[in-house]
Write a protein that holds these residues in place. Structure first.
Motif, PDB file in Angstrom:
ATOM      1  N   LEU A 160      30.927  -9.470  71.836  1.00 47.86           N
ATOM      2  CA  LEU A 160      29.665  -9.108  71.770  1.00 47.86           C
ATOM      3  C   LEU A 160      29.117  -9.189  70.454  1.00 47.86           C
ATOM      4  O   LEU A 160      27.630  -9.569  70.373  1.00 47.86           O
ATOM      5  CB  LEU A 160      29.511  -7.724  72.359  1.00 47.86           C
ATOM      6  CG  LEU A 160      29.785  -7.290  73.659  1.00 47.86           C
ATOM      7  CD1 LEU A 160      29.555  -5.983  74.187  1.00 47.86           C
ATOM      8  CD2 LEU A 160      28.638  -8.122  74.536  1.00 47.86           C
ATOM      9  N   PRO A 161      29.555  -8.895  69.356  1.00 49.27           N
ATOM     10  CA  PRO A 161      28.903  -8.878  67.973  1.00 49.27           C
ATOM     11  C   PRO A 161      28.205 -10.356  67.859  1.00 49.27           C
ATOM     12  O   PRO A 161      27.173 -10.776  67.482  1.00 49.27           O
ATOM     13  CB  PRO A 161      29.869  -8.698  66.990  1.00 49.27           C
ATOM     14  CG  PRO A 161      30.645  -7.684  67.603  1.00 49.27           C
ATOM     15  CD  PRO A 161      30.752  -8.103  69.005  1.00 49.27           C
ATOM     16  N   ALA A 162      29.095 -11.498  68.177  1.00 56.74           N
ATOM     17  CA  ALA A 162      28.758 -13.076  68.021  1.00 56.74           C
ATOM     18  C   ALA A 162      27.636 -13.014  68.947  1.00 56.74           C
ATOM     19  O   ALA A 162      26.659 -13.846  68.874  1.00 56.74           O
ATOM     20  CB  ALA A 162      29.854 -13.716  68.052  1.00 56.74           C
ATOM     21  N   MET A 163      27.662 -12.512  70.184  1.00 56.48           N
ATOM     22  CA  MET A 163      26.652 -13.025  71.218  1.00 56.48           C
ATOM     23  C   MET A 163      25.458 -12.366  71.005  1.00 56.48           C
ATOM     24  O   MET A 163      24.397 -12.722  71.150  1.00 56.48           O
ATOM     25  CB  MET A 163      27.381 -12.372  72.478  1.00 56.48           C
ATOM     26  CG  MET A 163      28.465 -13.289  73.127  1.00 56.48           C
ATOM     27  SD  MET A 163      29.403 -12.476  74.407  1.00 56.48           S
ATOM     28  CE  MET A 163      28.022 -12.444  75.804  1.00 56.48           C
ATOM     29  N   GLU A 164      25.481 -10.930  70.415  1.00 56.45           N
ATOM     30  CA  GLU A 164      24.103 -10.162  70.021  1.00 56.45           C
ATOM     31  C   GLU A 164      23.501 -10.977  68.869  1.00 56.45           C
ATOM     32  O   GLU A 164      22.317 -11.174  68.890  1.00 56.45           O
ATOM     33  CB  GLU A 164      24.696  -8.875  69.228  1.00 56.45           C
ATOM     34  CG  GLU A 164      24.978  -7.856  70.222  1.00 56.45           C
ATOM     35  CD  GLU A 164      25.550  -6.735  69.647  1.00 56.45           C
ATOM     36  OE1 GLU A 164      25.360  -6.608  68.504  1.00 56.45           O
ATOM     37  OE2 GLU A 164      25.792  -5.766  70.281  1.00 56.45           O
ATOM     38  N   ASN A 202      11.010  -5.340  69.992  1.00 53.81           N
ATOM     39  CA  ASN A 202      11.665  -5.076  71.409  1.00 53.81           C
ATOM     40  C   ASN A 202      13.128  -5.986  71.546  1.00 53.81           C
ATOM     41  O   ASN A 202      13.752  -5.743  72.443  1.00 53.81           O
ATOM     42  CB  ASN A 202      10.742  -5.702  72.654  1.00 53.81           C
ATOM     43  CG  ASN A 202       9.483  -5.124  72.636  1.00 53.81           C
ATOM     44  OD1 ASN A 202       9.352  -3.824  72.549  1.00 53.81           O
ATOM     45  ND2 ASN A 202       8.427  -5.628  73.066  1.00 53.81           N
ATOM     46  N   ILE A 203      13.150  -6.549  70.409  1.00 51.63           N
ATOM     47  CA  ILE A 203      14.547  -7.434  70.291  1.00 51.63           C
ATOM     48  C   ILE A 203      15.859  -6.711  70.582  1.00 51.63           C
ATOM     49  O   ILE A 203      16.534  -7.024  71.201  1.00 51.63           O
ATOM     50  CB  ILE A 203      14.632  -8.247  69.025  1.00 51.63           C
ATOM     51  CG1 ILE A 203      13.558  -9.273  68.938  1.00 51.63           C
ATOM     52  CG2 ILE A 203      15.878  -9.007  68.881  1.00 51.63           C
ATOM     53  CD1 ILE A 203      13.410 -10.268  67.763  1.00 51.63           C
ATOM     54  N   ASP A 204      15.689  -5.686  69.790  1.00 51.23           N
ATOM     55  CA  ASP A 204      17.062  -4.623  69.783  1.00 51.23           C
ATOM     56  C   ASP A 204      17.277  -4.117  71.325  1.00 51.23           C
ATOM     57  O   ASP A 204      18.574  -4.174  71.842  1.00 51.23           O
ATOM     58  CB  ASP A 204      17.109  -3.619  69.130  1.00 51.23           C
ATOM     59  CG  ASP A 204      17.003  -3.814  67.450  1.00 51.23           C
ATOM     60  OD1 ASP A 204      17.473  -4.973  67.315  1.00 51.23           O
ATOM     61  OD2 ASP A 204      16.571  -3.095  66.773  1.00 51.23           O
ATOM     62  N   SER A 205      16.158  -3.757  71.985  1.00 48.81           N
ATOM     63  CA  SER A 205      16.247  -3.262  73.489  1.00 48.81           C
ATOM     64  C   SER A 205      16.710  -4.400  74.328  1.00 48.81           C
ATOM     65  O   SER A 205      17.657  -4.289  75.291  1.00 48.81           O
ATOM     66  CB  SER A 205      15.050  -2.814  73.889  1.00 48.81           C
ATOM     67  OG  SER A 205      13.979  -3.517  74.079  1.00 48.81           O
ATOM     68  N   ILE A 206      16.350  -5.621  74.086  1.00 49.89           N
ATOM     69  CA  ILE A 206      16.536  -6.715  75.035  1.00 49.89           C
ATOM     70  C   ILE A 206      18.074  -7.274  74.683  1.00 49.89           C
ATOM     71  O   ILE A 206      18.918  -7.422  75.708  1.00 49.89           O
ATOM     72  CB  ILE A 206      15.626  -8.135  74.562  1.00 49.89           C
ATOM     73  CG1 ILE A 206      14.256  -7.750  75.114  1.00 49.89           C
ATOM     74  CG2 ILE A 206      16.261  -9.334  75.240  1.00 49.89           C
ATOM     75  CD1 ILE A 206      13.229  -8.852  74.714  1.00 49.89           C
ATOM     76  N   VAL A 207      18.507  -7.297  73.543  1.00 53.24           N
ATOM     77  CA  VAL A 207      19.887  -7.579  73.158  1.00 53.24           C
ATOM     78  C   VAL A 207      20.817  -6.505  73.820  1.00 53.24           C
ATOM     79  O   VAL A 207      21.964  -6.614  74.451  1.00 53.24           O
ATOM     80  CB  VAL A 207      20.152  -7.598  71.700  1.00 53.24           C
ATOM     81  CG1 VAL A 207      21.394  -7.553  71.143  1.00 53.24           C
ATOM     82  CG2 VAL A 207      19.345  -8.689  71.188  1.00 53.24           C
ATOM     83  N   ALA A 208      20.567  -5.246  73.587  1.00 48.25           N
ATOM     84  CA  ALA A 208      21.448  -4.158  74.115  1.00 48.25           C
ATOM     85  C   ALA A 208      21.274  -4.387  75.894  1.00 48.25           C
ATOM     86  O   ALA A 208      22.473  -4.050  76.452  1.00 48.25           O
ATOM     87  CB  ALA A 208      20.679  -2.836  73.927  1.00 48.25           C
ATOM     88  N   SER A 209      20.308  -4.800  76.444  1.00 46.93           N
ATOM     89  CA  SER A 209      20.421  -4.776  77.821  1.00 46.93           C
ATOM     90  C   SER A 209      21.264  -6.121  78.224  1.00 46.93           C
ATOM     91  O   SER A 209      21.923  -6.020  79.227  1.00 46.93           O
ATOM     92  CB  SER A 209      18.763  -5.094  78.409  1.00 46.93           C
ATOM     93  OG  SER A 209      18.119  -4.236  78.052  1.00 46.93           O
ATOM     94  N   THR A 210      21.153  -7.160  77.595  1.00 50.17           N
ATOM     95  CA  THR A 210      21.981  -8.323  77.646  1.00 50.17           C
ATOM     96  C   THR A 210      23.557  -8.096  77.608  1.00 50.17           C
ATOM     97  O   THR A 210      24.218  -8.422  78.415  1.00 50.17           O
ATOM     98  CB  THR A 210      21.705  -9.282  76.507  1.00 50.17           C
ATOM     99  OG1 THR A 210      20.348  -9.795  76.678  1.00 50.17           O
ATOM    100  CG2 THR A 210      22.521 -10.675  76.906  1.00 50.17           C
ATOM    101  N   ASN A 211      23.730  -7.050  76.609  1.00 50.24           N
ATOM    102  CA  ASN A 211      25.205  -6.629  76.653  1.00 50.24           C
ATOM    103  C   ASN A 211      25.730  -6.024  77.816  1.00 50.24           C
ATOM    104  O   ASN A 211      26.807  -6.144  78.278  1.00 50.24           O
ATOM    105  CB  ASN A 211      25.192  -5.771  75.396  1.00 50.24           C
ATOM    106  CG  ASN A 211      25.010  -6.500  74.013  1.00 50.24           C
ATOM    107  OD1 ASN A 211      25.198  -7.659  73.963  1.00 50.24           O
ATOM    108  ND2 ASN A 211      24.930  -5.858  72.910  1.00 50.24           N
TER     109      ASN A 211
END
Length: 213
Positions: free
Chosen positions: A45-49, A66-75
């Motif tokens: 996940l860290p690399a994918m983030e 909004n990038i952080d929330s999008i990344v969290a949703s992707t995880n």
């Protein structure tokens, strides 16, 4: 549980043993595949983030806030879909082996092929876990920075040579061998007969996918 270990050292005997218990023999390996594959994704996940954040920033179509929330949703999506994709791979893949069973006039039943796929996928699971551990331990910036194939020797991760050498993944080849052995046992057909179809199809799809790189 014994079969989860013997599949690695005596695959023919293991497939012969589980062939007669196909109604339940697939449960433990499938659960193991789902759990370990999810752990492997979690480690990456860290690399994918980082890759997701870099892509979003490069596109410039998303508000930076909004990038952080999008990344969290992707995880979350990655964690949830990983075990589901494993289930789909096993049960849908078994349908393709039903077709092969018809072509070679085998004697396998659908659930026997589900069982075969559940066990044959275990080497690939080990490869994914090892890759996840390496990505996490080295704090890689991208998943492609770590490879357990000969592609690790290539510095240009976008070159055709890199993608060709990724096919040399020993765990993927190990799994391919188990698919041939397992299909032969379940279908009660010679390994040469089923192997020609399985290896041939793998080569066509693997090499064909390089055309879209």
């Amino acid at each position: 549980m014994k079969n989860l270990f013997t599949i690695f050292v005596s695959p023919t005997e293991t497939f012969q043993r589980v062939r007669e218990k196909s109604k339940t023999a697939w449960i433990f390996p499938l659960i193991l595949l789902m759990v370990v594959s999810t752990v492997a994704i979690y480690l990456q996940l860290p690399a994918m983030e980082q890759a997701t954040m870099d892509a979003l920033k490069k596109q410039g179509l998303v508000d930076p806030s909004n990038i952080d929330s999008i990344v969290a949703s992707t995880n979350v999506v990655s964690i949830v879909t990983t075990p589901l994709s494993i289930v789909a791979m096993i049960f849908v893949g078994a349908l393709l082996y039903v077709l092969l069973n018809l072509i070679v006039r085998g004697e396998a039943k659908y659930m026997q092929l589900v069982t075969m796929m559940s066990y044959a996928a275990l080497p690939g699971m080990l490869g994914s876990l090892l890759a996840g551990i390496m990505v996490y331990a080295t704090e890689a910036k991208a998943v492609t920075d770590v490879s357990i194939s000969l592609a690790a020797l290539v510095s240009d991760k976008t070159s055709m040579l890199y993608y060709v050498l990724t096919l040399s993944n020993p765990f993927a080849i190990w799994g391919l061998v188990l698919y041939v052995i397992g299909a032969s046992v379940m279908m009660k057909r010679p390994r040469k007969t089923v192997g020609m179809w399985i290896v041939g199809t793998w080569l066509v799809f693997s090499l064909g996918s390089l055309l879209f790189v």
